[in-house]
Enzyme design. Structure first.
Site, PDB file in Angstrom:
ATOM      1  N   LYS A  84       0.854  -1.186   0.000  1.00 38.45           N
ATOM      2  CA  LYS A  84       0.000   0.000   0.000  1.00 38.45           C
ATOM      3  C   LYS A  84       0.892   1.240   0.000  1.00 38.45           C
ATOM      4  O   LYS A  84       1.739   1.412   0.879  1.00 38.45           O
ATOM      5  CB  LYS A  84      -0.878  -0.046   1.262  1.00 38.45           C
ATOM      6  CG  LYS A  84      -2.208   0.645   1.112  1.00 38.45           C
ATOM      7  CD  LYS A  84      -3.079   0.360   2.325  1.00 38.45           C
ATOM      8  CE  LYS A  84      -4.394   1.077   2.229  1.00 38.45           C
ATOM      9  NZ  LYS A  84      -5.156   1.004   3.479  1.00 38.45           N
TER      10      LYS A  84
HETATM   11  O1  G3P Z   1      -8.984   1.739   4.038  1.00 40.39           O
HETATM   12  C1  G3P Z   1      -8.994   3.076   4.375  1.00 40.39           C
HETATM   13  C2  G3P Z   1      -9.717   3.311   5.626  1.00 40.39           C
HETATM   14  O2  G3P Z   1      -9.111   2.603   6.666  1.00 40.39           O
HETATM   15  C3  G3P Z   1      -9.913   4.721   6.010  1.00 40.39           C
HETATM   16  O3  G3P Z   1     -11.084   4.749   6.701  1.00 40.39           O
HETATM   17  O4  G3P Z   1     -12.740   5.579   8.288  1.00 40.39           O
HETATM   18  O5  G3P Z   1     -10.324   6.210   8.558  1.00 40.39           O
HETATM   19  O6  G3P Z   1     -11.669   7.157   6.706  1.00 40.39           O
HETATM   20  P1  G3P Z   1     -11.466   6.017   7.613  1.00 40.39           P
END
Ligand code: G3P
Length: 206
Positions: A84
């Site tokens: 990633k």
């Molecule tokens: O895969 C990306 C994710 O973990 C981000 O999620 O909820 O932190 O925006 P969030």
């Protein structure tokens, strides 16, 4: 169409794997910190659970550093590792080098179709548009999925990320996402519908 779990909580992931519906895991440094584990342990435990596609975020200040950290992951975790990388100049240079040697990549933090196009041209296996974070900032996450889906022509798969609710999963797939990565709480909610519960209750009574 594939579903990934967006989590580094190995116990919570393990509980959902028996569903047979989970095709991979995405992690990030924040999820790993919240899990209380260290990245190496989390990745190894996920591999021990039989997961074949684990997005592992690499950190670095240069293309060389990102590439060399990525190769360390490939050496340790083999083809279970999806590297990633951030959507930056150095991140995409590292992505191109990795894709040229057939290492799976996931370019993350995508917030525009232009970024998605560059990542795809860099050979990304997956690109991760962050739907929830767009919506949090009064932008339209679903429109982004649609725009990317209309723009991309190569093999790169759209991995919809930062998903906050089950409705977004259906919408993202309808608009062209190939994969949705969801927190375990959203995965659990995907099974549920008040009319299903009501119907089961009535059928059991009858
Ligand atoms: O895969 C990306 C994710 O973990 C981000 O999620 O909820 O932190 O925006 P969030």
């Amino acid at each position: 169409m594939k579903l990934f779990l967006d989590s580094a909580d190995v116990n919570e992931i393990k509980k959902r794997l028996s569903s047979g519906l989970i095709a991979g895991i995405t992690t990030n440094p924040t999820l790993i910190r919240k899990s209380g584990g260290n990245p190496q342990h989390v990745y190894q435990e996920l591999i021990d659970l039989g997961i074949n596609d684990i997005s592992m975020e690499v950190i670095g200040d240069s293309e060389e550093e990102l590439f060399s950290n990525a190769m360390g992951h490939v050496k340790t975790y083999g083809d279970k590792a999806t590297i990633k990388l951030p959507c930056s100049v150095d991140g995409l240079k590292a992505c191109k080098r990795l894709s040229d040697i057939n290492v799976r990549t996931n370019v993350t933090l995508i917030f525009s179709a232009s970024q998605a196009i560059l990542a795809s041209l860099a050979g990304a296996t997956y690109i991760s548009p962050f739907i929830g974070r767009m919506d949090d900032n009064s932008l339209d996450g679903m429109k982004l999925i649609n725009d990317i889906s209309n723009a991309l022509t190569g093999d790169t798969k759209i991995l919809a990320a930062s998903i906050r609710d089950p409705q977004s999963v259906g919408a993202a797939f309808s608009l062209g996402a190939h994969i949705c990565t969801v927190p375990v709480s959203v995965f659990d909610k995907m099974y549920k519908h008040v009319l299903t519960d009501k119907g089961i209750e009535q059928f059991n009574l009858d």
